[in-house]
Design a protein around this motif. Structure first.
Motif, PDB file in Angstrom:
ATOM      1  N   LEU A 140       2.029   3.122   3.255  1.00  0.00           N
ATOM      2  CA  LEU A 140       3.364   2.880   2.732  1.00  0.00           C
ATOM      3  C   LEU A 140       3.449   2.891   1.409  1.00  0.00           C
ATOM      4  O   LEU A 140       4.321   3.491   0.663  1.00  0.00           O
ATOM      5  N   ALA A 141       2.315   2.275   0.690  1.00  0.00           N
ATOM      6  CA  ALA A 141       2.429   1.916  -0.831  1.00  0.00           C
ATOM      7  C   ALA A 141       2.310   3.315  -1.379  1.00  0.00           C
ATOM      8  O   ALA A 141       2.960   3.483  -2.652  1.00  0.00           O
ATOM      9  N   GLY A 142       1.822   4.499  -0.870  1.00  0.00           N
ATOM     10  CA  GLY A 142       1.862   5.741  -1.561  1.00  0.00           C
ATOM     11  C   GLY A 142       3.395   6.622  -1.288  1.00  0.00           C
ATOM     12  O   GLY A 142       3.343   7.689  -1.723  1.00  0.00           O
ATOM     13  N   LEU A 143       4.095   6.140  -0.566  1.00  0.00           N
ATOM     14  CA  LEU A 143       5.368   6.518  -0.063  1.00  0.00           C
ATOM     15  C   LEU A 143       6.554   5.724  -0.494  1.00  0.00           C
ATOM     16  O   LEU A 143       7.592   6.650  -1.187  1.00  0.00           O
ATOM     17  N   LEU A 144       6.377   4.506  -0.720  1.00  0.00           N
ATOM     18  CA  LEU A 144       7.865   3.542  -1.122  1.00  0.00           C
ATOM     19  C   LEU A 144       7.156   2.782  -2.159  1.00  0.00           C
ATOM     20  O   LEU A 144       6.241   2.324  -2.333  1.00  0.00           O
ATOM     21  N   PRO A 145       8.426   2.194  -2.852  1.00  0.00           N
ATOM     22  CA  PRO A 145       8.392   1.103  -3.711  1.00  0.00           C
ATOM     23  C   PRO A 145       7.452  -0.173  -2.971  1.00  0.00           C
ATOM     24  O   PRO A 145       7.857  -0.349  -1.879  1.00  0.00           O
ATOM     25  N   THR A 146       7.088  -0.906  -3.616  1.00  0.00           N
ATOM     26  CA  THR A 146       6.404  -1.964  -3.243  1.00  0.00           C
ATOM     27  C   THR A 146       7.315  -2.910  -2.494  1.00  0.00           C
ATOM     28  O   THR A 146       6.972  -3.616  -1.526  1.00  0.00           O
ATOM     29  N   GLY A 147       8.299  -3.176  -3.167  1.00  0.00           N
ATOM     30  CA  GLY A 147       9.606  -4.012  -2.261  1.00  0.00           C
ATOM     31  C   GLY A 147       9.735  -3.587  -1.237  1.00  0.00           C
ATOM     32  O   GLY A 147      10.020  -4.580  -0.188  1.00  0.00           O
TER      33      GLY A 147
END
Length: 413
Positions: free
Chosen positions: A365-372
């Motif tokens: 997920l961290a490679g696709l979306l902002p951390t929040g």
């Protein structure tokens, strides 16, 4: 006078048995990091070190119920002694093969690490089983489990700190050898405790042995599912907090503060959970505590800075130890008489499996979306688990067994 933690520790054989188990369990906080550092130093490859750690962790975590079943079947003395001897011996061999560069090829190191992980003595589930014999009163047992959970949390904070001190004076491989010494001394003290020596395994009939694994899992499915959700949240948060800190210019070191707050919140929550006399049953509390963790992680997605995230992580941690303590209590109460150590091991395995899955999922997920958004998604997934756990909850079987049902022999592994 209401029961307290002091009452728990004043029970016959409580302090010596618990201290011995904690001494052995400190090994689990020291060996993994020492192994990672030693393999990285001798091989010069993070890929090799990661593969070796994956083998060690996989056999240690996923074979835990099988090792616990040996304790249920044969009793703690007959099962833990050879298991500990094999584990300590393999750690000694592992120390030798990673002490110097080129001492052994990576395949050999991986094979020895996997074998050592497969023999890891389940001292945590065994101690939780013994608590029921030491503290058969339900209120005292709940406090004992809370104390155990908080102490275990502190061990996994203390272990890496000790490794940090050790590697300043000696090669990392020495930490593996120190782990062998700790587990040997701790397990020896544990099995020599009079309360452990008094345990005799409870034999199950032939029908009870049929489909044993499925029988135990059906009995403890809700606490195992809740533990899986807690592990999922913790594994994802470990990675996402680092990503958040780096994204806000604090570097990886900035992640130490929110992660420390998570551990501190867990310790405080665990102690308060054991100190309160709850009116609601454990079965009702478990999904609420899991949901509390999920909601806090979801709200962490709104954090605007490291200070805010640290405060929210402290609030999230407040639910961790209480949720796991309640899961262990429910598993202990629901487990068949001949599988009570195994029931605790399944909860422990679920936490670790969830953590592994959470870290892997967060990495994607961290490679696709902002951390929040990643934190919000993790919180939502944990809330979904809590909702599943809440489905069909009844008050039957939620409390620990009463005094008269105490801890059948098999529970003491």
């Amino acid at each position: 006078m209401p029961a307290s933690y002091a009452h728990v520790l004043r029970l016959p054989h409580a302090r010596t048995t618990f201290a011995a188990a904690l001494l052995g369990r400190l090994s689990y906080g020291i060996v993994p990091l020492s192994l990672m550092l030693a393999v990285t130093r001798t091989s010069g490859s993070y890929t090799v070190a990661g593969a070796v750690m994956a083998l060690f962790s996989a056999t240690s975590v996923f074979l835990s119920p099988a090792r616990a079943a040996l304790i249920d079947r044969h009793g703690p003395r007959r099962a833990l002694v050879p298991m500990t001897a094999a584990y300590a011996g393999l750690l000694g061999l592992l120390t030798a093969v990673v002490m110097r560069p080129g001492a052994a090829p990576p395949l050999v190191v991986g094979a020895v690490a996997a074998a050592a992980g497969a023999c890891t003595p389940p001292l945590g589930p065994a101690m939780r089983a013994v608590w029921g014999r030491i503290a058969p009163d339900p209120e005292l047992l709940r406090r004992a489990y809370s104390l155990d959970a908080v102490a275990e949390e502190l061990l996994f904070v203390t272990g890496p700190l000790l490794v940090g001190l050790l590697v300043a004076l000696a090669p990392p491989a020495v930490g593996i050898a120190a782990g062998a010494v700790l587990i040997t001394a701790g397990a020896a003290g544990f099995v020599l405790s009079p309360v452990v020596q008094s345990v005799r395994p409870e034999r199950a009939g032939a029908k009870e042995h049929e489909g044993g694994r499925g029988r135990v899992l059906r009995a403890v499915r809700r606490p195992v599912l809740a533990a899986l959700g807690v592990g999922l949240a913790l594994g994802a948060v470990d990675l996402l907090v680092v990503a958040f800190a780096e994204g806000h210019g604090s570097g990886g070191g900035g992640a130490a503060w929110p992660l420390a707050a998570l551990s501190a919140g867990s310790a405080v929550g665990g102690l308060l959970n054991g100190a309160v006399s709850w009116r609601t049953s454990a079965g009702v509390r478990l999904p609420l505590l899991t949901a509390g963790l999920g909601l806090a992680v979801l709200l962490a997605g709104l954090a605007t800075g490291l200070g805010t995230l640290t405060a929210v992580m402290a609030a999230a941690g407040f639910f961790v130890a209480p949720a796991l303590t309640t899961a262990y209590l429910l598993a202990d109460a629901a487990a068949p008489a001949d599988a009570r150590v195994r029931a605790g091991a399944w909860v422990n395995t679920a936490v670790n499996a969830g953590s592994t899955a959470g870290t892997a999922g967060a990495g994607v997920l961290a490679g696709l979306l902002p951390t929040g958004w990643c934190l919000a998604a993790t919180g939502a997934a944990t809330l979904l688990v809590a909702g599943t756990v809440a489905r069909g909850v009844t008050r039957r079987g939620d409390a620990p067994r009463p005094v008269g049902d105490g801890v059948p022999v098999a529970k003491t592994s």
